[in-house]
Write a protein that holds these residues in place. Structure first.
Motif, PDB file in Angstrom:
ATOM      1  N   ARG A 280       0.831  -1.215   0.000  1.00 12.41           N
ATOM      2  CA  ARG A 280       0.000   0.000   0.000  1.00 12.41           C
ATOM      3  C   ARG A 280       0.859   1.256   0.000  1.00 12.41           C
ATOM      4  O   ARG A 280       0.565   2.222  -0.708  1.00 12.41           O
ATOM      5  CB  ARG A 280      -0.917  -0.006   1.225  1.00 12.41           C
ATOM      6  CG  ARG A 280      -2.045  -1.020   1.157  1.00 12.41           C
ATOM      7  CD  ARG A 280      -2.635  -1.228   2.536  1.00 12.41           C
ATOM      8  NE  ARG A 280      -3.861  -2.024   2.494  1.00 12.41           N
ATOM      9  CZ  ARG A 280      -4.425  -2.584   3.551  1.00 12.41           C
ATOM     10  NH1 ARG A 280      -3.849  -2.442   4.749  1.00 12.41           N
ATOM     11  NH2 ARG A 280      -5.531  -3.281   3.449  1.00 12.41           N
TER      12      ARG A 280
ATOM     13  N   ARG B 172       2.310   2.028  -3.444  1.00 12.17           N
ATOM     14  CA  ARG B 172       1.315   2.604  -4.362  1.00 12.17           C
ATOM     15  C   ARG B 172       0.956   4.033  -3.962  1.00 12.17           C
ATOM     16  O   ARG B 172       0.786   4.902  -4.825  1.00 12.17           O
ATOM     17  CB  ARG B 172       0.069   1.716  -4.386  1.00 12.17           C
ATOM     18  CG  ARG B 172       0.367   0.349  -4.976  1.00 12.17           C
ATOM     19  CD  ARG B 172      -0.847  -0.549  -5.043  1.00 12.17           C
ATOM     20  NE  ARG B 172      -0.473  -1.856  -5.594  1.00 12.17           N
ATOM     21  CZ  ARG B 172      -1.349  -2.762  -5.997  1.00 12.17           C
ATOM     22  NH1 ARG B 172      -2.653  -2.515  -5.884  1.00 12.17           N
ATOM     23  NH2 ARG B 172      -0.932  -3.907  -6.488  1.00 12.17           N
TER      24      ARG B 172
ATOM     25  N   ARG C 254       3.593   6.165  -5.171  1.00 12.35           N
ATOM     26  CA  ARG C 254       3.726   6.052  -6.635  1.00 12.35           C
ATOM     27  C   ARG C 254       5.145   5.628  -7.045  1.00 12.35           C
ATOM     28  O   ARG C 254       5.709   6.114  -8.028  1.00 12.35           O
ATOM     29  CB  ARG C 254       3.327   7.367  -7.325  1.00 12.35           C
ATOM     30  CG  ARG C 254       1.925   7.816  -6.996  1.00 12.35           C
ATOM     31  CD  ARG C 254       1.493   9.020  -7.816  1.00 12.35           C
ATOM     32  NE  ARG C 254       2.346  10.176  -7.613  1.00 12.35           N
ATOM     33  CZ  ARG C 254       2.255  11.006  -6.572  1.00 12.35           C
ATOM     34  NH1 ARG C 254       1.327  10.814  -5.646  1.00 12.35           N
ATOM     35  NH2 ARG C 254       3.057  12.046  -6.479  1.00 12.35           N
TER      36      ARG C 254
ATOM     37  N   VAL D  57      -2.307  -6.498  -3.426  1.00 17.31           N
ATOM     38  CA  VAL D  57      -1.154  -5.603  -3.330  1.00 17.31           C
ATOM     39  C   VAL D  57       0.155  -6.354  -3.593  1.00 17.31           C
ATOM     40  O   VAL D  57       1.230  -5.759  -3.538  1.00 17.31           O
ATOM     41  CB  VAL D  57      -1.074  -4.896  -1.957  1.00 17.31           C
ATOM     42  CG1 VAL D  57      -2.334  -4.104  -1.688  1.00 17.31           C
ATOM     43  CG2 VAL D  57      -0.795  -5.879  -0.835  1.00 17.31           C
TER      44      VAL D  57
END
Length: 348
Positions: free
Chosen positions: A199, A202, A205, A254
Motif C-alpha cells: 500500500r 502505491r 507512486r 497488493v
C-alpha cells in the motif's frame, strides 16, 4: 480519558522513544553488484524482542487500546507460532497484563522460553489449525481479549507513513546507488507487513514491485493465483511464515508476484547468509534470501540494474537446536546437496 488507558498509551510511547530505528545492511555480493544489482536487508532482529514482530505487537496493542478492547486487568490471548507471541508478551508485561500464547507443540523451545521470560503462559496444541479456536475459547473463558493478529495485522498499522517499516526502508535507501528498489521481498505470516509495504509503495507512486516468497505447505501462493479464500493446506515448516489457511490480513491484490520456495532452499540460503554476515539468521530470512537471489538472477539475465530490498526477520540463535543443526535438518528436510548446488550456482 480513562487514567489506566492514558498510562498504558504513555508507556508504549515511551518504549517506542527508547528504541532506535533498525539498520539497513548492504549485502556484499560482488557477482551481482558488478552487473548493477544491489541487495539489502533491513535488520529487524535488533528490536527489544528480537524480531520484525515487535512492530506488529506494538501496533496491535495500540489498535486494541484505542478501540477499547483492552482494559485494566485484561488477559491478552494470541494465536502465534512464536515471534509475535514473544513480542506481545513483552508489551503485556509492560502494561501489567496477563498473557497467554496458543501455539503448535513443535514451536522451538527457545521461543517458548522467551515468552515465559516476559511472564507469558504457553498453551500448546497438536496442530497449527487448532490455534484459532483455542485462542478464542481461552479469551472468552478469561473475559480477556483475543488479539487475532491474522485478522488485524493489515489494519493496525498506518500504511501511509507514521514511520512504519515501509517508510523507514525507503528513507534509508535514499542515498544508495538505486534508491527506489526494483523489488521488495516480504514473506507473509499474517500478511500484514506485505500489505503495509504494498500500500505504501502505491501511495508514494514508486516503480517498485512486491514479491512474497511462500514456503511449502502454505496456501498463500495458491490463493494469489486463484482468489479462492476457502483453500486449506498442511501449513509451513518454516517457522513464522506461510499459513494452512487464507488469513484475512493477507491482501493478494497488493502483491505483484509470489515465489514458492522449497523448504530445503530456505535452510541452505539461511546457512549461506549466516556465513556471509558472520552471524546466524533465522529460517524465514533464508526464505527471503532465496527469493532475492532468484530475482537477482532474473534481472542479471535480462540485463536489468536496480536494487532488491528485504528484511532480516530474526536472529538464528533461537534455532540452534533445529534449523541450524545438521542432524535435525537431515531428519526434517532431507539431503541438502541439490539445494546447495543451486545456491552455489546463483552466487557464482
Amino acid at each position: 480519558m480513562n487514567p489506566w488507558l492514558s498510562q498504558a498509551m504513555a508507556r508504549i510511547e515511551a518504549d517506542y522513544q527508547r528504541s532506535a530505528d533498525t539498520h539497513l545492511i548492504a549485502l556484499p555480493l560482488p557477482r551481482f553488484a558488478e552487473h548493477g544489482i544491489d541487495l539489502y536487508l533491513k535488520d529487524e532482529s535488533t528490536h527489544p524482542t528480537g524480531s520484525l514482530k515487535h512492530r506488529l505487537a506494538r501496533s496491535l496493542f495500540l489498535y486494541a487500546l484505542c478501540n477499547g478492547w483492552i482494559r485494566e486487568g485484561s488477559t491478552i490471548v494470541e494465536a502465534s507460532s512464536g515471534s509475535t507471541a514473544v513480542s506481545e508478551a513483552y508489551f503485556a508485561r509492560l502494561l501489567g497484563l496477563p498473557f497467554i500464547a496458543v501455539m503448535a507443540r513443535d514451536t522451538s523451545p527457545e521461543k517458548i522460553a522467551q515468552i515465559s521470560f516476559y511472564g507469558g503462559q504457553c498453551h500448546l496444541v497438536d496442530t497449527p489449525s487448532q490455534v484459532y479456536d483455542q485462542a478464542q475459547a481461552l479469551a472468552q473463558a478469561s473475559g480477556g481479549h483475543y488479539m487475532d493478529q491474522f485478522t488485524y495485522a493489515e489494519r493496525a498499522t498506518d500504511w501511509r507513513g507514521n514511520n512504519n517499516i515501509a517508510q523507514s526502508m525507503f528513507s534509508q535507501m535514499a542515498h544508495e546507488r538505486h534508491p527506489i528498489p526494483r523489488w521488495v521481498v516480504m514473506a507473509a505470516g499474517t500478511g500484514g507487513t506485505s500489505a503495509t509495504v504494498g500500500r505504501y509503495i502505491r501511495y508514494q507512486r514508486y516503480a517498485t514491485e512486491v514479491c512474497v516468497p511462500d514456503p511449502q505447505g502454505s496456501v498463500f501462493a495458491a490463493y494469489h493465483r486463484s482468489g479462492d479464500a476457502s483453500l486449506v493446506g498442511q501449513g509451513s515448516r518454516i517457522e513464522g511464515i506461510g499459513r494452512p489457511r487464507v488469513e484475512a490480513s493477507f491482501i493478494r491484490t497488493v502483491v505483484d508476484r509470489m515465489l514458492e520456495v522449497p523448504d530445503i532452499d530456505s535452510v541452505v540460503a539461511m546457512r549461506a547468509l549466516s556465513a556471509l554476515l558472520g552471524r546466524k539468521v533465522g529460517p524465514s530470512t533464508g526464505t527471503h534470501f532465496a527469493a532475492m537471489l532468484t530475482l537477482a538472477q532474473e534481472m542479471r539475465a535480462r540485463g536489468e540494474q536496480g536494487s532488491i530490498l528485504s528484511v532480516l526477520c530474526d536472529a538464528g540463535e533461537r534455532y540452534l537446536p533445529s534449523y541450524h543443526h545438521p542432524d535435525w535438518v537431515q531428519r526434517t528436510f532431507g539431503d541438502c546437496t541439490a539445494a546447495q548446488a543451486r545456491l552455489d550456482a546463483a552466487l557464482a
